[in-house]
Scaffold this active site. Structure first.
Site, short mmCIF file in Angstrom:
data_model
loop_
_atom_site.label_atom_id
_atom_site.label_comp_id
_atom_site.label_asym_id
_atom_site.label_seq_id
_atom_site.Cartn_x
_atom_site.Cartn_y
_atom_site.Cartn_z
N ARG A 126 -25.75 -67.09 16.94
CA ARG A 126 -25.35 -67.33 15.56
C ARG A 126 -24.04 -66.61 15.23
NH1 ARG A 126 -27.49 -65.61 11.53
NH2 ARG A 126 -28.51 -63.77 12.41
N LYS A 139 -30.88 -72.93 11.88
CA LYS A 139 -30.98 -71.86 10.89
C LYS A 139 -30.29 -72.21 9.58
CE LYS A 139 -33.51 -68.99 13.22
NZ LYS A 139 -34.94 -68.79 12.84
N HIS A 158 -41.02 -66.98 7.67
CA HIS A 158 -40.53 -66.94 9.05
C HIS A 158 -41.68 -66.44 9.91
CE1 HIS A 158 -37.19 -65.48 12.02
NE2 HIS A 158 -37.74 -66.61 12.40
N SER A 194 -37.96 -59.95 16.82
CA SER A 194 -37.88 -60.08 18.28
C SER A 194 -38.39 -58.82 18.96
CB SER A 194 -36.42 -60.32 18.69
OG SER A 194 -36.29 -60.40 20.08
N LYS A 229 -44.68 -61.67 18.79
CA LYS A 229 -45.13 -62.77 17.93
C LYS A 229 -45.51 -64.00 18.74
CE LYS A 229 -41.98 -64.71 15.28
NZ LYS A 229 -41.69 -66.14 15.12
N THR A 230 -44.65 -64.41 19.66
CA THR A 230 -44.91 -65.61 20.45
C THR A 230 -46.12 -65.41 21.35
OG1 THR A 230 -42.57 -66.21 20.42
CG2 THR A 230 -43.93 -67.23 22.11
N ASP A 272 -42.27 -70.84 14.24
CA ASP A 272 -41.14 -70.14 13.64
C ASP A 272 -41.00 -70.28 12.13
OD1 ASP A 272 -38.95 -68.42 14.22
OD2 ASP A 272 -37.55 -70.07 13.98
N ARG A 304 -31.26 -70.36 25.57
CA ARG A 304 -32.27 -70.97 24.70
C ARG A 304 -32.69 -72.33 25.24
NH1 ARG A 304 -34.31 -68.36 19.84
NH2 ARG A 304 -32.95 -66.56 19.54
#
Length: 547
Positions: free
Chosen positions: A55, A209, A228, A246, A250-251, A265, A336
């Site tokens: 980003r 995003k 989020h 991150s 979470k994943t 997400d 990614r």
């Protein structure tokens, strides 16, 4: 300027418009136009310029208009204003560039699995791969789109990934770089005109995003809380949300065999319950281990005909034979992959569910002072939602490395443009309305900080998460952690009771207290800086550590 009219005129009058091609046709176009290579397993690989491997927060701008500016927290470092005149210049320049393209691609999709508030998004771009990204990430238009509150309020998205801004026209209007030149990239959102522009960024996440931020602006004004988070549910249709930055797990913790995944997400919490925004996933690939993350690995690297596959791999190291080295970060540590949710084995196809029974906030405290599990009442939950805390490691000097505290409001600061109380108040209200229980799970260190203690064993963390989701922590006794204002269980099934109190795991009790107080003061300092002049409820303020 009539933003939407001029946008639509290109689609109507351009000589070569690829209008809503099928997914396989879009894949074929991307390959034929050499925008991506077909890999050994059939997914597509692409590589972007160095400035487009992530980003561009300093070039991500919000148009400051009288109609919308009072809803936005301009004190947040990620809410960077741009004046309407500059945006109108950028939009006109981008349209002129688009008109001159040999071929343009159009997709009509929606964001939001709940059709009552699905946002229609029309993309105009010169890249087949960008069109494919929206087919992977955004949802098909539902038959009942007319029932959406946004049915007549669609959003236009103009994307020129590889063209650069004519900086001679924008000196003093766009960001000045360290070398004195003007930035030739801009990602801009105009909430009032319902138009977005990605100009000069080829990173797929710029598209994703931007639209996420747009939803995070529009939805709270409709009494819908954007979050989020990942979301899953058990066979009783009891739904859980997982929020975390991150490195917090979470994943890993939300992708489990016995719970169907709604999404990983972005979700909305309306009067109907929870709904995923997206049609797919945009997963980090660096160091991806097929044994630890089999679902993601299989989704991206299963074998299929390339015309059916269509997962997009960005900026990963690939060998000449079409295979990848996911542990090589020389191109970027932010490689990614974009792929549809249907590539995962255990999903809920509707991507919608009930009001959440449980919410899990994840933090990885490298100080080793936060309890491994705590229960949060509404005021506490609103505070930790505002703070979005985790910690990162500063480096690998000899000896102990001091962790760096990271605060990201609502666990997604760059994408939450509204005034902070709008989000936090809504969370507290919905918790009370739907009897939702929130737990804070520390997946970080125990027995001391990084370099002294050790990371919490994943099997213990899973046991604590399971206990929280299964309601096994609802009726146990709790005691107050007075430094961090947290309610800590004295018993958790399958967990040695001594580790539930962090101080018990430290050999040096004085060192624990010093470290805990130091962290609590960091909380207090950050809160004062970020929210000192904001409309935050006094009861929530009192929950902040260090207060």
């Amino acid at each position: 300027m009539e933003f939407k009219k001029e946008f639509s005129q290109i689609i109507e009058n351009h000589g070569q418009v690829m209008n809503n091609l099928t997914r396989s046709e879009t894949i074929e176009a991307a390959v034929k136009r050499k925008e991506a290579l077909v890999t050994a397993n059939g997914c597509l690989a692409t590589w972007t310029p160095p400035e487009s491997t992530g980003r561009a927060p300093l070039d991500t701008l919000i148009v400051k208009r009288p109609e919308t500016e009072s809803n936005i927290d301009w004190d947040s470092p990620n809410n960077l204003p741009v004046d309407p005149e500059t945006f109108e210049m950028l939009w006109a320049d981008a349209l002129a560039v688009m008109k001159a393209k040999d071929t343009v691609f159009v997709t009509d999709r929606v964001v939001g699995a709940d059709s009552s508030y699905a946002l229609p998004v029309q993309l105009l771009t010169d890249r087949a791969l960008t069109a494919l990204f929206t087919l992977n990430m955004f949802r098909p238009v539902p038959d009942d789109i007319e029932s959406s509150i946004f049915a007549k309020k669609d959003f236009k998205l103009l994307v020129l990934p590889y063209d650069k801004i004519d900086i001679s026209r924008y000196e003093g209007r766009l960001r000045k770089l360290s070398n004195g030149k003007t930035s030739d990239m801009a990602i801009v959102m105009d909430f009032e005109k319902r138009a977005g522009l990605v100009y000069g960024s080829a990173y797929g996440g710029s598209v994703k995003k931007l639209i996420f931020t747009v939803m995070n602006y529009y939805l709270p004004l409709e009494n819908i809380l954007p979050i989020h988070c990942s979301a899953n549910e058990n066979d009783k249709m009891e739904l859980s949300l997982f929020l975390g930055l991150s490195g917090t797990g979470k994943t890993t913790l939300s992708a489990v065999a016995n719970r169907a995944l709604l999404g990983d997400d972005e979700h909305g919490w309306s009067n109907n319950g929870i709904a995923n925004f997206e049609n797919g996933c945009y997963a980090k690939l660096i160091d991806l281990n097929p044994e630890k993350e089999p679902e993601i690995f299989r989704a991206v690297f299963h074998k299929d005909d390339y015309r059916s596959h269509g997962a997009i791999v960005e900026n990963a190291m690939m060998y000449p034979d079409g295979t990848f080295d996911l542990f090589d970060d020389r191109l970027t540590p932010n490689s990614r992959a974009s792929y549809p949710l249907t590539f995962l084995s255990n999903i809920k196809a509707s991507s919608t569910g009930n009001h959440p029974k449980t919410i899990v906030f994840l933090t990885a405290d490298a100080n080793g002072v936060l309890p491994p599990v705590s229960r949060l009442n509404p005021a506490q939950a609103m505070l930790w939602f505002l703070m979005g805390y985790t910690s990162k490691l500063a480096g690998t000097e000899t000896g102990i490395v001091d962790p760096v505290s990271t605060f990201s409001r609502f666990f997604g600061q760059p994408f939450m443009p509204c005034l902070p109380h709008i989000y936090s108040d809504m969370l507290g209200k919905k918790m009370k309305e739907h009897n939702t229980v929130v737990y804070l799970i520390n997946t970080g260190w125990s027995g001391g900080p990084y370099g002294v203690g050790s990371r919490m064993d994943i099997t213990l963390t899973r046991a604590m998460v399971d206990a929280a989701l299964d309601g096994k922590l609802e009726n146990v006794k709790y005691k107050m952690d007075r430094i961090f204002h947290l309610d800590v269980p004295v018993f958790c099934p399958g967990i040695p009771s001594d580790i539930l109190t962090p101080e018990n795991t430290w050999k040096d009790k004085n060192a624990y207290k010093e470290r805990a107080i130091k962290l609590s003061l960091e909380f207090s300092d950050y809160f004062d800086k970020a929210y000192g002049n904001k409309n935050i409820d006094d009861d929530v303020r009192r929950q902040c550590p260090g207060k």
